[in-house]
Each structure stands twice: as C-alpha cells, then as structure tokens.
Design an enzyme around this catalytic site. Structure first.
Site, PDB file in Angstrom:
ATOM      1  N   GLY A  43       6.889 -16.589 -49.400  1.00  0.00           N
ATOM      2  CA  GLY A  43       7.033 -17.518 -48.297  1.00  0.00           C
ATOM      3  C   GLY A  43       6.635 -16.828 -46.996  1.00  0.00           C
ATOM      4  O   GLY A  43       5.451 -16.619 -46.753  1.00  0.00           O
ATOM      5  N   SER A 123       3.326 -11.515 -52.440  1.00  0.00           N
ATOM      6  CA  SER A 123       2.951 -12.245 -51.239  1.00  0.00           C
ATOM      7  C   SER A 123       3.873 -11.793 -50.096  1.00  0.00           C
ATOM      8  O   SER A 123       3.931 -10.596 -49.801  1.00  0.00           O
ATOM      9  CB  SER A 123       3.013 -13.746 -51.512  1.00  0.00           C
ATOM     10  N   TRP A 124       4.600 -12.716 -49.438  1.00  0.00           N
ATOM     11  CA  TRP A 124       5.573 -12.277 -48.446  1.00  0.00           C
ATOM     12  C   TRP A 124       6.594 -11.335 -49.074  1.00  0.00           C
ATOM     13  O   TRP A 124       7.122 -10.435 -48.403  1.00  0.00           O
ATOM     14  CB  TRP A 124       6.282 -13.480 -47.821  1.00  0.00           C
ATOM     15  N   ASP A 281      -8.064 -13.881 -54.784  1.00  0.00           N
ATOM     16  CA  ASP A 281      -6.918 -14.355 -54.015  1.00  0.00           C
ATOM     17  C   ASP A 281      -7.417 -14.761 -52.632  1.00  0.00           C
ATOM     18  O   ASP A 281      -7.888 -13.919 -51.856  1.00  0.00           O
ATOM     19  CB  ASP A 281      -5.877 -13.244 -53.914  1.00  0.00           C
ATOM     20  N   HIS A 309      -4.005 -16.080 -56.392  1.00  0.00           N
ATOM     21  CA  HIS A 309      -2.815 -15.561 -55.722  1.00  0.00           C
ATOM     22  C   HIS A 309      -1.538 -15.659 -56.552  1.00  0.00           C
ATOM     23  O   HIS A 309      -0.651 -14.813 -56.422  1.00  0.00           O
ATOM     24  CB  HIS A 309      -2.609 -16.341 -54.411  1.00  0.00           C
TER      25      HIS A 309
END
Length: 330
Positions: A43, A123-124, A281, A309
């Site tokens: 996120g 990711s985050w 990605d 991703h």
C-alpha cells in the site's frame, strides 16, 4: 517450482493497542515454536488476507501477520465515519506515518515476546521493511523483499505523473478521469491533485477519486491483467483506505529523506537478504531493485523474467517461497 503452502487458520488473533487510539489486527499462524517471521503488507493501506500465510512452511515458521494503521481489520478504519471530537480523517492520518509504523512493528515484536525475526515485505512492504531493519537491525535475522519501492521522487513521478502512462494509456485515461483539465496536463502534479479530491468534503467526489486511484494500481499490477485484477478497487472498504493512506504517504515523501533507504544501507549490510523482482513490474520498475542490489551486494537478486508486480504471480510466488524455505533452515 515452489507453490503455495496449503491454507491454514490463525491460531491467535487480537486487536493490539499501540497508542494514538489505534488498535492493530495481529494474528499468528504456523508453528508457535517455529522461526518467527513478520509479514509486512503493501500500500500503504492495502491490508492483509489469509493467503499471506501461505508463503511460509507452517511446520517451520511462527507466522506473524498484521494490518497497518487505518486499514484491513485494524481500528479505526479510514473508511469508517469519523466520530468527531478529535477523530477526523486528518486526525487519523496525522498519526499514520513511517515512524509510527516502525514503532508499531517493534510494539508487536515485544508484545509477542520475540527477540529476532525475519522480515518479509513487498512493494510498500519492502519500503517499510527496509526502514524498520535500518532502525532496528539487531532485531532482524533476514530480509525477503519483493517489488522494490524506495519511495524516491523519481519512482512516484514515473507511476503517478508520467511514465507508466506510456505502457497503459487506456488505464491512464481512467486514472485521469476524476481530475480537472488543468490537473491532467503533463506538467501537473497529479499526486497533489488527487490529494485535494481525496480530502473533499463531498464524499461522492472523494469516493470516485479513491476508486480511480486504486483501480490504476490494481489494473497494472500483473504481467497479464484481467478484470479480476482490479475488482476490489470498486469496494469502498478497500479503495478508501488504499487511496487516502497511500496518497497521504506520497504527498509527504513517505516521511523519509530523499534517497534515505540507499543512504543508510550500511546499517543492514550484515543482514542476509533476498530481493525478488518482476522484470516487467510497471508499478515498481526493476531500476529500484537493481539500485538496491548494487548498494547491498550481499543480498541475492532474483529477477523473474515473466512477471509484473504482484506477489501472487507464479514466478514471483515461487522465488519468494524458495527464499523463505532457504532461511527456514538457518
């Protein structure tokens, strides 16, 4: 090919009070006497799902999964109407920063009586995992990171202002749709424009913006995207926290100095790591994984040739499970 471990139930769930009026959903699964690992979701604002447990051998790992502030099963949820009297959207976001989340992870670790643990994030989650490890390197046994996001301005501009739009021009038009004509221009800062919409007093305006912001990311996260890839972006319970929390972090540069995670890489130089990156990605392009590997050469870089991703694409999933299996032996 390493496939998911079978679905398992959590053996413990709780809402942990971490201060600031925040109750975090924390669960444990797998082997209570196994090697501790903490799963850090993306996120920010993405939340977790039961599938997050399946990256780890349940016979060998004590699996800790939690929802970050404001999303998932944590409370107060950003999508819930504010109660007033010090509980507004602005109040909730004011106590949702990277330092707050780093402190939350430490609170969870201490609460569960864990001395050291593996950190797993994508990711985050890779951003927060790196920031946590650089703050508390003595608490981290290994890092398993996917879809690297270093939260540099160039990465934000690529995805939200101009770059990924050249790969997905059709999806980009939907992303631009809520914006005024001036904010659609190539020179406009669309992150700032979305910030205004997401904080509109008109809930319909804010919801439309949240869905468009969320759908842009969800619809570009797989090598081969389908309608199912972005279905949850139409659910306000997902879209509102995902968009409002994510945008809040990006407007503030992730509450990190520009280039901080590479600048401070020496703090984790001795921690074993695996970096898993999809070659195609678009959300978090391979440049960041490469830059991280160059700065942290002792970490193994696995470039998956046929993936985007998402952690749930077969090649990404296989590489992540190979990494957790490898570290389970240590």
């Amino acid at each position: 090919m390493h496939d998911f471990y079978p679905p398992i139930d959590a053996y413990s769930t709780e809402l942990l009070d971490v201060g600031d009026g925040q109750l975090l959903y924390v669960e444990q699964s797998g082997n209570p006497d196994g090697k501790p690992v903490v799963f850090i979701h993306g996120g920010p604002g993405g939340g977790t799902s039961p599938e997050c447990r399946q990256f780890f051998d349940p016979e060998r790992y004590r699996i800790v999964v939690f929802d970050q502030r404001g999303c998932g099963q944590s409370k107060p949820h950003i999508a819930d109407p504010p109660t007033g009297d010090g509980d507004s959207l602005a109040d909730r976001l004011a106590v949702n920063t990277t330092p707050h989340l780093i402190a939350d992870i430490e609170t969870i670790r201490e609460h569960l009586g864990i001395d050291r643990w593996q950190v797993f994030g994508g990711s985050w989650g890779s951003t927060l995992g790196l920031a946590y490890a650089q703050t508390h390197p003595q608490r981290v046994t290994e890092l398993v990171l996917r879809g690297i996001f270093l939260l540099r301005r160039s990465e934000l501009d690529w995805y939200y202002n101009d770059g990924a739009s050249h790969v997905y021009p059709d999806n980009w038009e939907q992303y631009l749709a809520p914006l005024d004509e001036a904010d659609r221009s190539p020179a406009a800062d669309k992150i700032a424009a979305y910030h205004r919409l997401l904080h509109s007093d008109d809930t319909a305006v804010a919801l439309r913006a949240a869905k468009a912001w969320s759908k842009w990311e969800r619809s570009t996260s797989h090598l081969i995207n389908t309608l199912e890839s972005s279905a949850d972006a139409d659910d306000p319970r997902f879209a509102i926290p995902f968009a409002q929390i994510e945008n809040h972090y990006f407007v503030h540069g992730g509450f990190l100095d520009e280039g901080q995670l590479l600048r401070d890489i020496e703090k984790i130089a001795g921690i074993p790591g695996v970096i898993v990156q999809g070659r195609y990605d678009v959300v978090c392009p391979a440049r960041s994984a490469w830059d991280l590997h160059r700065a942290w050469p002792t970490a193994d870089l696995v470039m998956v040739p046929d993936a985007g991703h998402s952690a749930f694409e077969p090649g990404i999933r296989s590489a992540l499970i190979a990494a957790t299996d490898r570290f389970a032996k240590d």
